[in-house]
Every structure is written in structure tokens, then in C-alpha cells.
Enzyme design. Structure first.
Site, PDB file in Angstrom:
ATOM      1  N   LYS A 152       0.890  -1.238  -0.100  1.00 26.41           N
ATOM      2  CA  LYS A 152       0.005   0.233  -0.097  1.00 26.41           C
ATOM      3  C   LYS A 152       0.653   0.662  -0.084  1.00 26.41           C
ATOM      4  CE  LYS A 152      -3.785   3.113   0.148  1.00 26.41           C
ATOM      5  NZ  LYS A 152      -4.629   3.003   0.669  1.00 26.41           N
ATOM      6  N   LYS A 164       0.776  11.235   5.390  1.00 32.59           N
ATOM      7  CA  LYS A 164       0.756  10.668   6.251  1.00 32.59           C
ATOM      8  C   LYS A 164       1.330   9.029   5.347  1.00 32.59           C
ATOM      9  CE  LYS A 164      -2.279   7.914   6.839  1.00 32.59           C
ATOM     10  NZ  LYS A 164      -3.606   6.969   6.910  1.00 32.59           N
TER      11      LYS A 164
END
Lengths: 298, 298
Positions: B179, B247
Site C-alpha cells: 500500500k 501520512k
């Protein structure tokens, strides 16, 4: 049917000329190296394509015999010489002819050739392509066309033999500007895929599985599909060469400097291609950006 | 049929839980804000879906009632607290249960939760997704799964209700690593598209035509299609937020530092997202990288 001159029968130009031959255009061919010309003439004989293409000794002679002249050349210097040189296309072109330069070239040169043509009653279009050798072979090229709208309309039936997604993007030079933008995206996406695959492999994860699942989500792209596979297979046989991509990004950066566009990452990816060329890998496929990211010089 | 606990019913989690409801799973729901739980229960009543989902007061209570617990949470801190906190999922999970964390989280945390689960006889999978809110709504998410192969096989029928391209990419944490790689590609491709479109516009060429023709060639990507359109329309309503992408790239950079991977351009794109956040645009869609490239703060 119109007579089409075709100059530049390399990896891209030869299959493009062959498509025009198959649909029945009368072709006049010229190439620096005569072999490709002879091969196309032999193909026409062997396959009973009519009419048989003719060879011409110079770009000027091509233009003298043609309604439309297509050029597919490796760099702007070749484009300038073939179209605007002493024995060039414009020296022989008839008033009312169309010259379609499908090479990847400089927007500034495209505008100059347009003006030179206009002074002689010749319409010059810049019509670079994306899709590579496979796109040329399958006639699925994207073609980004700059120049006058009426010349675009007249050229469209010919272009439709060569590609699928054909857009008149603006006036003279606009095709080359969009091609430069295309090469910005391709170069930076190659870098993105290289960083992502090097990252997963360093973390001990299988790159092939990562590529497979990412192809289904937002990260999907033709570059992840084709060039990601090349990186995983360490297959850097070109395809599009690193040195050619450096040339393309240099054109983009020069154009951006004139217009005041801000290309911070493009500038860095161009430096990476420069490093590849300096280390002797300029002839590798552009996916060899992998070498720099993964520090892999094997 | 198995009972599935679902914790985290936000923009992503709620449509995912709804798919599980529609196919007949018995659901136990928990969310920080109770509204989404009530809405799903009301939907089941109104649409005559059986069985009616139940609400649980804590992650622990969800786990006590479930065979499988899915979490879909905004960040690693929330994941740690909901799964491993005092009143968390692992404190209530039955031996033999499966916990599937579908949040985008940190590979290190995923490995820690896997170990915590294993000590209790609970299989923990990290299974983050790509495809966004639309992918969640249409059940077309790509799902990248890390953890034990047998737990993956047992979880697969549930995951197949939520997504299309579901790949077991490796052991615990591997899903989060892929991811992170996905977010590297997405972030850098957004930058690529922003530089390319800003470049053509500065040169006086229509960005919409450039995007249209580039979608047919090597430069094509989901990002050029979706985020390129956003840039041209100056539509930065999220979607995926810039602060979230910052993030995600921070996780990638931290992970790369440990493994020794080289991410020069990712580091710079992360700095650009940082600048966006500092200037107050962290809530914009991540395609708002455009603002930095085009110096466009309107």
C-alpha cells in the site's frame, strides 16, 4: 488517391508507411539508409499491393512528386535538415501540399517550419505520436497535432490510417508541446514505478505480486504495466531509449524556461537520465531509470 | 454464515459494511460516532435485509460476538488503539478468529498486531485497499493482503464481497508495504500530471485537449484520467486528502529508511504535501499538488 511521400523509415516510420501501402496510397519513399525503401518495395511486389512504391533520391524529390509528405525522424536537427535544408522538402513542395512532421521535435522548430511553409503556400503540421513501436505496428498511435485547422482536416484521413486517438491540440508547435508534456508524464511515472518496486523489494516483498495488485487500483498505468514488468525482468532492451527520453525532457525544460513553467521533478528526472547516459546506458530502454533508483548496474 | 464485526464506518467503511449486509452476513457494528451504525441498522430494516445488524459498545464487544473482525480506520494510532487497546479487539477475540485490518497503516504496527494476535490464537491480516470511495461503493477495491496464507484463504470469501483484485502479497506487514508503494506511485504520478498540464497551459495550449490525446498513449493512467480532470476543473474537494497522502508517504519514507531503499523523488513529493498542509490545504484532495506546481492558491 493522393500520393504520399514518406521520409524516415526506421523502427517507427517503416510500419507506418506499410499501413499506408496496404490501404492503397501511392507512396514515394526516402530514407538515409536505402534498405528499408527496398524492403517496402519488395513487400509490395510479394504481396501484390498496388501501386508499387517508388524510391526518391532526396527529400526535395519526394516533395516534388507528393501531395502529402510525412517525416518520421530521430531528432530536431534531422527534421530541420530534411524539411528546410537545401535539398529539403520545402524546396520541392508544391503549393497546396501538406507536410506532416510526425517526429518528436522542438516546438520552436515546428513554428519556424510552419512559417517557412506558409511563405511557400505549403501547410506544415507538427504531429508527434505516443504509443511506440507497438503502436506504430498496430496503427494504434495517439497523434497530437499542431497547425492550421483546415490542414488538420485535410490530413485526417491519412492520420487515421496510422493511429486511433488523433487530436488537433492547437496552432503550430502545439503538437510538440503536448508531446513534451507526454514525455514528462512518462518519465516521471517510470521514476514512480521504479521507486515503488525498489521499495517493496528492499522490504522483502515480491515485486511481481505488488505490481499485480497495484494494477487494479489508483496506481494503475500503462507504465506500471509495461515498464514495471521490464524492471522486474531486468529487460532494458529498447523500446524507447534513455538517451531519446533525455532529449525529449531537454526540449520540455527549454520550452518551460521560455514560458515560465515550473518543472522541479522533471528537471531531476532529466538529470537521472543524464547520469544513465554518462554511465554508458543511454542505449537502454528508458525503464532503466531503475538502475539509478535500485543502484543496479548489472 | 459467519458473524462479521465491522469497526470504522466512515467514507470507506460504511459502503463496505453495506455490501456485507446485502449478501447476508450477520454484522456487529461499532463506530466512534454512532450515527453510521444507526443508519446501517435502519437501512436493513427499510430494505428488509436479514439478519438485522447489531450495535456493540466497544471493539472488545464486537470481537466477543464475531468470527471475523474488519477494521477500517483513519491512521495507525487509531488502529493500535482499536485492535490492541485495553478495550480493544484482541482483548475480546475468540481463539480461531480472524482480524482483518483494512486501514492504511504502518508495516511495523501490522507485524506487531500479527504477533499479539498469534499469542492469543487469533490470525491478524493487514489488508489495505486502493480504489477510494468509489471503489468501496462499487466493491471494486484492490486489496493487498499480508499475513498467513491459511488465514488469507479463510478470509477470501469475505474480501471478495468488497473488492475485485485481491492478492496475498506476503507475510505480516507486506500488505502495508505494498500500500505504501501504491501511494508512492499515486503521489508521484499526480506530480507528473500536474507538471505536464501546468507546462502545456503556460505554453498556451489547451489542457483538456492535451489530457484527451495523452490518455490514448504511454502517458495514460487512472491518475491522468481522474486527477488530471480535477486539476483542469480546479476541483479539489476530496476524495483522498493531501494530509492523508502526506501520512502515507511518511510511512513509506520511514520504512525505506529501515530497509535502505532509495526514494529521492518520493521524499520531495512528501515535502510538497507538507507545504500544502502548512499553507492550510491539507483538507484538499491530493490532486491539489497542482497548487504548488502552478503556484495557484485560489
Amino acid at each position: 488517391m493522393q500520393t504520399i511521400g514518406f521520409i524516415g523509415l526506421g523502427l517507427m516510420g517503416k510500419p507506418m508507411a506499410e499501413h499506408l501501402l496496404r490501404v492503397g496510397y501511392s507512396l514515394v519513399l526516402h530514407n538515409r539508409n536505402r534498405t528499408s525503401v527496398d524492403e517496402l518495395i519488395a513487400l509490395a511486389h510479394n504481396s501484390d499491393f498496388k501501386p508499387i512504391p517508388r524510391a526518391a533520391g532526396s527529400p526535395r524529390q519526394v516533395a516534388q512528386a507528393s501531395d502529402v509528405v510525412i517525416t518520421m525522424l530521430p531528432n530536431p536537427a534531422a527534421v530541420a535538415s530534411v524539411i528546410d535544408g537545401d535539398d529539403g522538402v520545402l524546396s520541392g513542395a508544391r503549393a497546396g501540399a501538406i507536410v506532416i512532421d510526425m517526429s518528436t521535435s522542438h516546438p520552436r522548430l515546428a513554428r519556424e517550419l510552419y512559417a517557412q511553409g506558409a511563405a511557400r503556400g505549403v501547410s506544415v503540421l507538427d504531429a508527434p505520436v505516443s504509443g511506440g513501436q507497438v503502436g506504430a505496428q498496430q496503427a494504434t498511435l495517439s497523434i497530437m497535432v499542431g497547425g492550421d485547422a483546415d490542414a488538420f482536416v485535410r490530413a485526417l484521413p491519412v492520420l487515421q490510417v496510422l493511429g486511433k486517438n488523433i487530436v488537433h491540440v492547437g496552432g503550430a508547435g502545439a503538437g510538440q508541446i503536448v508531446k513534451a508534456a507526454n514525455q514528462i508524464i512518462v518519465g516521471l511515472t517510470i521514476e514512480a514505478v521504479a521507486e515503488a518496486l525498489a521499495f517493496v523489494q528492499k522490504a522483502g516483498v515480491d515485486g511481481a505480486k505488488a505490481r499485480e495488485v497495484m494494477l487494479g487500483g489508483f496506481a494503475t498505468s500503462r507504465i506500471l504495466e509495461l515498464h514495471g514488468q521490464r524492471m522486474l525482468q531486468h529487460n532494458f532492451v529498447p523500446g524507447g531509449r534513455a538517451e531519446t527520453h533525455l532529449k525529449d525532457l531537454t526540449i520540455a525544460l527549454e520550452t518551460a524556461q521560455v514560458s515560465g513553467a515550473n518543472l522541479p521533478i522533471t528537471a531531476q528526472v532529466a538529470e537521472m537520465f543524464q547520469t544513465l547516459v554518462e554511465r554508458g546506458f543511454g542505449g537502454d530502454d528508458h525503464s532503466a531509470l531503475w538502475r539509478i533508483v535500485a543502484d543496479d548496474w548489472a
